[in-house]
Design a protein around this motif. Structure first.
Motif, PDB file in Angstrom:
ATOM      1  N   GLU A 208       2.288   1.297   7.426  1.00 42.30           N
ATOM      2  CA  GLU A 208       1.475   0.371   7.701  1.00 42.30           C
ATOM      3  C   GLU A 208       0.874   0.976   9.179  1.00 42.30           C
ATOM      4  O   GLU A 208       1.653   1.502  10.042  1.00 42.30           O
ATOM      5  N   ARG A 217      -4.699  -4.224  10.792  1.00 41.70           N
ATOM      6  CA  ARG A 217      -3.655  -3.722  10.219  1.00 41.70           C
ATOM      7  C   ARG A 217      -3.963  -2.976   8.622  1.00 41.70           C
ATOM      8  O   ARG A 217      -4.535  -3.948   7.803  1.00 41.70           O
ATOM      9  N   ARG A 219      -2.506  -0.691   5.124  1.00 44.18           N
ATOM     10  CA  ARG A 219      -1.494   0.059   4.450  1.00 44.18           C
ATOM     11  C   ARG A 219      -1.972   1.166   4.029  1.00 44.18           C
ATOM     12  O   ARG A 219      -3.199   1.370   3.289  1.00 44.18           O
TER      13      ARG A 219
END
Ligand SMILES: Nc1nc2c(ncn2[C@@H]2O[C@H](COP(=O)(O)OP(=O)(O)OP(=O)(O)O)[C@@H](O)[C@H]2O)c(=O)[nH]1
Length: 638
Positions: A208, A217, A219
């Motif tokens: 992450e 955020r 991934r």
């Protein structure tokens, strides 16, 4: 190793990369049509040792220097391209200057298009190039005469690049991950992809990470390192990251993809700036400039810190205030161009990403910058600590320097304080100076207010160490108490030698005073009346009552009128009732329920305001929910 081309327009950069790698990096239709490079181009070549050479081909057009800069930020090795027929041209100079300002220490020169000139011309231009380099940090770079057209000289240059690339030390990966985004696009079936150079650390599939300065955020769904599918990418490599959970339009060239701990948007930073000798004029306060850092490009204003202007060729400390926050960390190189984006003015290194907006030019601050300019981290930390009156937030520093292991080992003669979620480090000398300030402050306070036991901790901090963060103040107090240098009685801090104990003779008088108060708790006698009844001096009675006040045995509601704590507790209860029933105490209701006179009722309520139990809003005294006395059953009396 990442190799970046540089040089004047049409000097043969793209053709050279193609001759070396077989890749035509001019992919855009417009690039083909106009025969010039507009965007950054990329090519890769595997080396026998398993490493991969990366090439970034930059545009040479004078209006595209900002694109050249986005590519140049992440390179290890400069491939300066000069056409033998043209010789040195304006962007040859400018690109070279940029490479020098970015601190590039490795490189080679390709003298291209030699098929168009004779040997004398090759020798003459080679001499010009050597002379140009001679005055700077890249003096003595090898010069390779080549022709991309007929292949002359390509093989020796390729061999040289392979030799240098094979010996090139991999970059240390101990810092946290950060990648400077230079492209972002969607790929059918894969979603959002970003590419860029990894400036520090390592990233793995599944990690992450954070977008900077945006803060989202995301991934890492998949990645390529140096153009090959990989499980991880590391510092010094070009990587393509496939990101889940974000739209392509939310990311732009100049953003960073970083470890979440590094997601610190920078609103201003202090830096060491070298103004190029060719800069047209000195830089004055608040000069608007183009700032290029990593792959980012922003308009910014420049504040001189150690003098009012910076002359061409000079070096000094500046603050840069970009129009929008950007990602930056300690040590990042940057380039400044003039407001019209026609000339490179200079370049520098970021020193402080948490730079203050005020008091930024004080001698103390300049001394801090001098410490920050020290290249070696342990020594830099030690020098900063020497000046840090209140110590340093180590977590913040480790992030700002991207140096997760600053505390191992800690500089000698230091103290580490873990408190309130913060890790602070101070020199023992600084710690002792703080202790002294508190103890000296208290000693003086005791002289000035001999009848008071001492201030409470919050007041003591505000008064003598207002800039010390509260989480550090508590351990400071605790340490002094443990050593016996300080005492805490009830809520009050005082020097151990200062207490309000009374002599037996004083105690006898005090008891008689207290019994007079007990005899008439709701209407206590005034100091004057007590003195008359006991046939003592008024001043003596006043002083004794104040000392009893310091011990919490009586409370002075107005000058010379003292109430017993248990009486005040009855009033506290009335106020709590009124708060519950009528949303606060009005003077008239409070008077009716206590049987006090109107004036006294108001004085008591005002006393409660001063104690922090209530707060007056127009004609109502409301109980402060954060006051300990707000809770039922809590008493003033011990
Ligand atoms: N004769 C000859 N022509 C060359 C050579 N290298 C490049 N050219 C030609 O010079 C022109 C410009 O070459 P490019 O490689 O596009 O130049 P560039 O430096 O990449 O140009 P920009 O990226 O737009 O700055 C093209 O027409 C090339 O075919 C060479 O070694 N010999």
């Amino acid at each position: 190793m990442i190799i970046g081309t540089a040089g004047h327009i049409d000097h043969g950069k793209t053709a050279l990369v193609q001759a070396l790698t077989g890749v035509d990096t001019d992919r855009l239709k417009e690039e083909k049509a106009r025969g010039i490079t507009i965007e950054l181009g990329y090519a890769y070549q595997p080396l026998p040792n398993g490493e991969v050479l990366g090439f970034i081909d930059v545009p040479g057009h004078e209006r595209l220097v900002h694109t050249m800069l986005a590519g140049a930020a992440g390179i290890d090795f400069l491939l300066l391209v000069v056409a033998a027929d043209d010789g040195l041209m304006p962007q040859t100079h400018e690109h070279l200057r940029i490479a020098e300002l970015l601190g590039l220490a490795r490189g080679a020169v390709a003298l291209t298009k030699i098929d168009r000139v004779d040997a004398d011309r090759v020798a003459a231009v080679s001499a010009d190039i050597a002379a140009l380099l001679a005055t700077g940090p890249l003096a003595g770079l090898p010069i390779f005469p080549v022709s991309a057209l007929d292949g002359t000289g390509i093989e020796p240059l390729r061999r040289h690049l392979h030799t240098v690339g094979t010996a090139f030390p991999p970059r240390a990966t101990q810092g946290r991950f950060r990648l400077a985004v230079d492209r972002c696009f969607t790929l059918h079936g894969a979603g959002t992809l970003v590419t860029g150079t990894v400036f520090a650390g390592e990233v793995r599939v599944g990690d992450e990470v954070c977008l900077l300065p945006g803060g989202q955020r995301v991934r890492v769904r998949g990645l390529h390192a140096q153009n090959r599918p990989a499980e991880r990418g590391r510092a010094g490599q070009r990587c393509a990251l496939n990101l889940a959970g974000i739209d392509k339009d939310a990311i732009a060239r100049g953003d960073w993809i970083v470890d979440p701990a590094l997601a610190l948007p920078v609103e201003r930073f202090d830096a060491c700036l070298t103004l190029s000798p060719q800069a047209p004029r000195p830089l004055r306060q608040w000069t608007p400039v183009h700032l290029h850092l990593g792959a980012a490009h922003r308009m910014a204003h420049l504040v001189r810190l150690d003098s009012d202007q910076l002359a061409p060729g000079e070096r000094g400390w500046v603050q840069l205030v970009p129009e929008r926050p950007l990602g930056a960390l300690y040590g990042d190189r940057f380039i400044l161009r003039d407001a019209e984006a026609r000339q490179t003015l200079g370049g520098g290194r970021v020193l402080d990403i948490r730079a203050p907006a005020r008091r930024r030019r004080t001698p103390e601050r300049l001394a801090e910058l001098a410490a920050l300019a020290c290249p070696e981290p342990a020594e830099r930390l030690a020098r900063l600590l020497e000046q840090a009156e209140f110590g340093i937030d180590l977590d913040e520093l480790e992030r700002a320097w991207n140096q997760p292991d600053l505390r191992t080992p800690l500089p000698a003669d230091c103290r580490l304080i873990r408190s309130g979620g913060e890790t602070r480090v101070l020199t023992l000398a600084a710690w002792e100076a703080l202790e002294r300030r508190l103890l000296d402050g208290l000693a003086e306070h005791h002289v000035q207010s001999p009848d008071e036991l001492g201030p409470d901790a919050a007041r003591a901090r505000r008064r003598w160490l207002p800039r010390l963060p509260p989480p550090v103040f508590e351990p400071l107090v605790a340490g002094l108490i443990e050593r016996g240098a300080l005492k805490r009685t009830g809520a009050w801090l005082h020097r151990p030698e200062h207490d309000l104990r009374l002599t037996p003779a004083e105690q006898a008088v005090a008891e008689r005073i207290l019994s007079l108060l007990h005899a008439s708790p709701l209407e206590p006698p005034w100091v004057r009346d007590i003195a008359r009844t006991l046939e003592r001096e008024e001043s003596e009675v006043r002083q004794l009552l104040r000392r009893l006040g310091g011990q919490g045995q009586v409370f002075q509601v107005v000058r010379d009128l003292f109430f017993l704590p248990e009486t005040l507790d009855q009033f506290v209860e009335v106020v709590r009732d009124l708060e519950r029933e009528q949303d606060g105490a009005r003077a008239a209701d409070f008077r009716d329920r206590t049987g006090l006179g109107r004036k006294r009722a108001i004085q008591i309520l005002e006393h409660f305001d001063r104690l922090g139990f209530t707060r007056r809003l127009k004609d109502v005294h409301r109980v402060r929910p954060d006051s300990p006395l707000a809770a039922p059953g809590v008493k003033i009396a011990p």
